[in-house]
Write a protein that holds these residues in place. Structure first.
Motif, PDB file in Angstrom:
ATOM      1  N   SER A   1      -8.274  -3.618  33.663  1.00  0.00           N
ATOM      2  CA  SER A   1      -8.836  -3.220  32.396  1.00  0.00           C
ATOM      3  C   SER A   1      -9.678  -4.439  31.626  1.00  0.00           C
ATOM      4  O   SER A   1     -10.809  -4.176  31.176  1.00  0.00           O
ATOM      5  CB  SER A   1      -7.875  -2.662  31.503  1.00  0.00           C
ATOM      6  OG  SER A   1      -8.568  -2.418  30.174  1.00  0.00           O
ATOM      7  N   LEU A   2      -8.762  -5.629  31.674  1.00  0.00           N
ATOM      8  CA  LEU A   2      -9.371  -6.601  30.907  1.00  0.00           C
ATOM      9  C   LEU A   2     -10.545  -7.376  31.559  1.00  0.00           C
ATOM     10  O   LEU A   2     -11.655  -7.704  30.997  1.00  0.00           O
ATOM     11  CB  LEU A   2      -8.370  -7.938  30.632  1.00  0.00           C
ATOM     12  CG  LEU A   2      -8.933  -9.060  29.963  1.00  0.00           C
ATOM     13  CD1 LEU A   2      -9.549  -8.814  28.528  1.00  0.00           C
ATOM     14  CD2 LEU A   2      -7.857 -10.026  29.693  1.00  0.00           C
ATOM     15  N   PHE A   3     -10.331  -7.391  33.178  1.00  0.00           N
ATOM     16  CA  PHE A   3     -11.428  -8.019  33.828  1.00  0.00           C
ATOM     17  C   PHE A   3     -12.888  -7.233  33.633  1.00  0.00           C
ATOM     18  O   PHE A   3     -13.905  -7.553  33.714  1.00  0.00           O
ATOM     19  CB  PHE A   3     -11.057  -8.046  35.235  1.00  0.00           C
ATOM     20  CG  PHE A   3     -12.219  -8.302  36.475  1.00  0.00           C
ATOM     21  CD1 PHE A   3     -12.360  -9.651  36.319  1.00  0.00           C
ATOM     22  CD2 PHE A   3     -12.766  -7.442  36.939  1.00  0.00           C
ATOM     23  CE1 PHE A   3     -13.592 -10.119  37.280  1.00  0.00           C
ATOM     24  CE2 PHE A   3     -13.992  -7.816  37.911  1.00  0.00           C
ATOM     25  CZ  PHE A   3     -14.193  -9.113  38.050  1.00  0.00           C
ATOM     26  N   THR A   4     -12.444  -5.776  33.703  1.00  0.00           N
ATOM     27  CA  THR A   4     -13.712  -4.649  33.619  1.00  0.00           C
ATOM     28  C   THR A   4     -14.257  -5.069  32.333  1.00  0.00           C
ATOM     29  O   THR A   4     -15.493  -5.074  32.185  1.00  0.00           O
ATOM     30  CB  THR A   4     -13.168  -3.229  33.550  1.00  0.00           C
ATOM     31  OG1 THR A   4     -12.505  -3.128  34.851  1.00  0.00           O
ATOM     32  CG2 THR A   4     -14.474  -2.402  33.574  1.00  0.00           C
ATOM     33  N   ALA A   5     -13.418  -5.144  30.975  1.00  0.00           N
ATOM     34  CA  ALA A   5     -14.001  -5.440  29.724  1.00  0.00           C
ATOM     35  C   ALA A   5     -14.838  -6.581  29.821  1.00  0.00           C
ATOM     36  O   ALA A   5     -15.855  -6.602  29.020  1.00  0.00           O
ATOM     37  CB  ALA A   5     -12.813  -5.280  28.850  1.00  0.00           C
ATOM     38  N   PHE A   6     -14.370  -7.564  30.356  1.00  0.00           N
ATOM     39  CA  PHE A   6     -15.134  -8.886  30.342  1.00  0.00           C
ATOM     40  C   PHE A   6     -16.194  -8.745  31.081  1.00  0.00           C
ATOM     41  O   PHE A   6     -17.346  -9.190  30.595  1.00  0.00           O
ATOM     42  CB  PHE A   6     -14.175 -10.107  30.919  1.00  0.00           C
ATOM     43  CG  PHE A   6     -15.137 -11.285  31.399  1.00  0.00           C
ATOM     44  CD1 PHE A   6     -15.232 -12.263  30.390  1.00  0.00           C
ATOM     45  CD2 PHE A   6     -15.447 -11.421  32.578  1.00  0.00           C
ATOM     46  CE1 PHE A   6     -16.154 -13.213  30.450  1.00  0.00           C
ATOM     47  CE2 PHE A   6     -16.293 -12.644  32.668  1.00  0.00           C
ATOM     48  CZ  PHE A   6     -16.595 -13.670  31.958  1.00  0.00           C
ATOM     49  N   CYS A   7     -16.440  -8.076  32.096  1.00  0.00           N
ATOM     50  CA  CYS A   7     -17.902  -7.933  32.971  1.00  0.00           C
ATOM     51  C   CYS A   7     -18.894  -6.925  32.175  1.00  0.00           C
ATOM     52  O   CYS A   7     -19.932  -7.416  32.066  1.00  0.00           O
ATOM     53  CB  CYS A   7     -17.454  -7.251  34.257  1.00  0.00           C
ATOM     54  SG  CYS A   7     -16.701  -8.258  35.465  1.00  0.00           S
TER      55      CYS A   7
END
Length: 319
Positions: free
Chosen positions: A80-86
């Motif tokens: 979820s955090l990786f997706t939000a960062f992207c």
């Protein structure tokens, strides 16, 4: 905001390029920590975002961040955090024909070959230096391999400079379109694409040798002059000491600009406790450069700052 000019960046060599990312470490980690707690980035975070894109578009083309926040997360919040960062950094584009925007880079037991192509991220094979079909590639490591899987990055500006020194006449040849296999992910079997496109305000190097070689499966052979040039380019690109190399660990983020860097991967092997898995996302953004018209079959738009690149989903293709 956008960048009006994208000239050839300064050439770099070796691992020293990673030192440039230290400038972003504290503010980027603070942002990731806040986002892990539910914070939604806003206007006050735009200066950092702009600085990151300036590094990616106009400077080294490389960002490396070893995140303690990502390192401590379990699978679902990590994803979820990786997706939000992207999503904060740019505009995701489809990474395969199914239209997915996020894909796991792991060994699925398939093998890529010239006559039976497979996507490299589905294998554990060595991947030679290449450009992806997007403006920016972002990787986040969930688990490293037991052995191998080193990630290598090469300055495209240094490659072109070295080629100029070895064969000055190559600049003309590099700018001529050569056959490029679309690998069953386009409306035609192959398309002509130049390796280098350079104007005073625009620099683009697109290199993925196996796509130039695999046009043979469509009955197309590269002229001997082109084959010799590609072989010598490989020597320049793979020269020891010229590329940067890192070994992934959990929580490490890497972003590279595919127009001014090339990247590669060594073969890897897993064991019972280490199954290499990276999350990968392809991005465009409002900061990107114009591309040559010949890139249309690959990027679907060549205008600067537009949503472009990636693999056009099968359902949306015009037949």
């Amino acid at each position: 905001m956008s960048f009006s000019s994208h000239p050839r960046p300064l050439a770099w060599r070796g691992d020293a390029v990673f030192e440039r990312s230290a400038h972003f470490y504290a503010p980027l980690e603070a942002l990731l920590g806040a986002m892990a707690g539910g914070y939604q980035p806003g206007a006050r975070d735009e200066p950092l975002r702009c600085e990151l894109h300036q590094e990616l578009e106009l400077q080294s083309g490389v960002l490396v961040h070893d995140s303690p926040t990502l390192k401590r997360l379990e699978s679902a919040p990590f994803r979820s955090l990786f997706t939000a960062f992207c999503l904060w950094l740019g505009l995701p584009v489809p990474i395969n024909k199914e239209g997915l925007y996020l894909k796991e880079v792991r060994d699925h037991g398939v093998r890529d070959s010239r006559d039976a192509p497979q996507r490299g991220h589905l294998t554990n094979q060595e991947l030679a230096f290449h450009s992806d079909r997007a403006d920016i590639t972002v990787l986040g490591c969930w688990c490293p391999a037991a052995r191998g899987g080193a990630f290598r990055i090469r300055s495209s500006a240094d490659v072109v400079s070295q080629a100029e020194q070895r064969q000055p006449a190559w600049l003309t040849q590099l700018s001529q379109p050569i056959a490029h296999d679309l690998r069953d992910e386009g409306g035609a079997p192959w398309t002509p694409v130049p390796l280098l496109s350079e104007q005073p305000d625009q620099f683009v190097l697109r290199y993925i040798r196996k796509f130039n070689d695999s046009v043979a499966r469509h009955g197309v052979e590269q002229p001997p002059l082109v084959s010799r040039m590609l072989a010598e380019l490989d020597e320049i690109i793979e020269k020891p000491g010229s590329y940067a190399e890192l070994n992934f660990s959990k929580g490490m983020l890497v972003a590279v600009n595919n127009h001014i860097t090339l990247h590669a991967r060594t073969r890897f092997d897993n064991d019972e406790t280490h199954e290499r898995c990276l999350l990968r996302c392809w991005l465009s953004s409002e900061f990107t450069r114009p591309l040559p018209e010949s890139f249309l079959p690959l990027f679907h738009s060549v205008q600067a700052g537009t949503l472009r690149g990636g693999v056009q989903p099968e359902a949306s293709r015009v037949t």
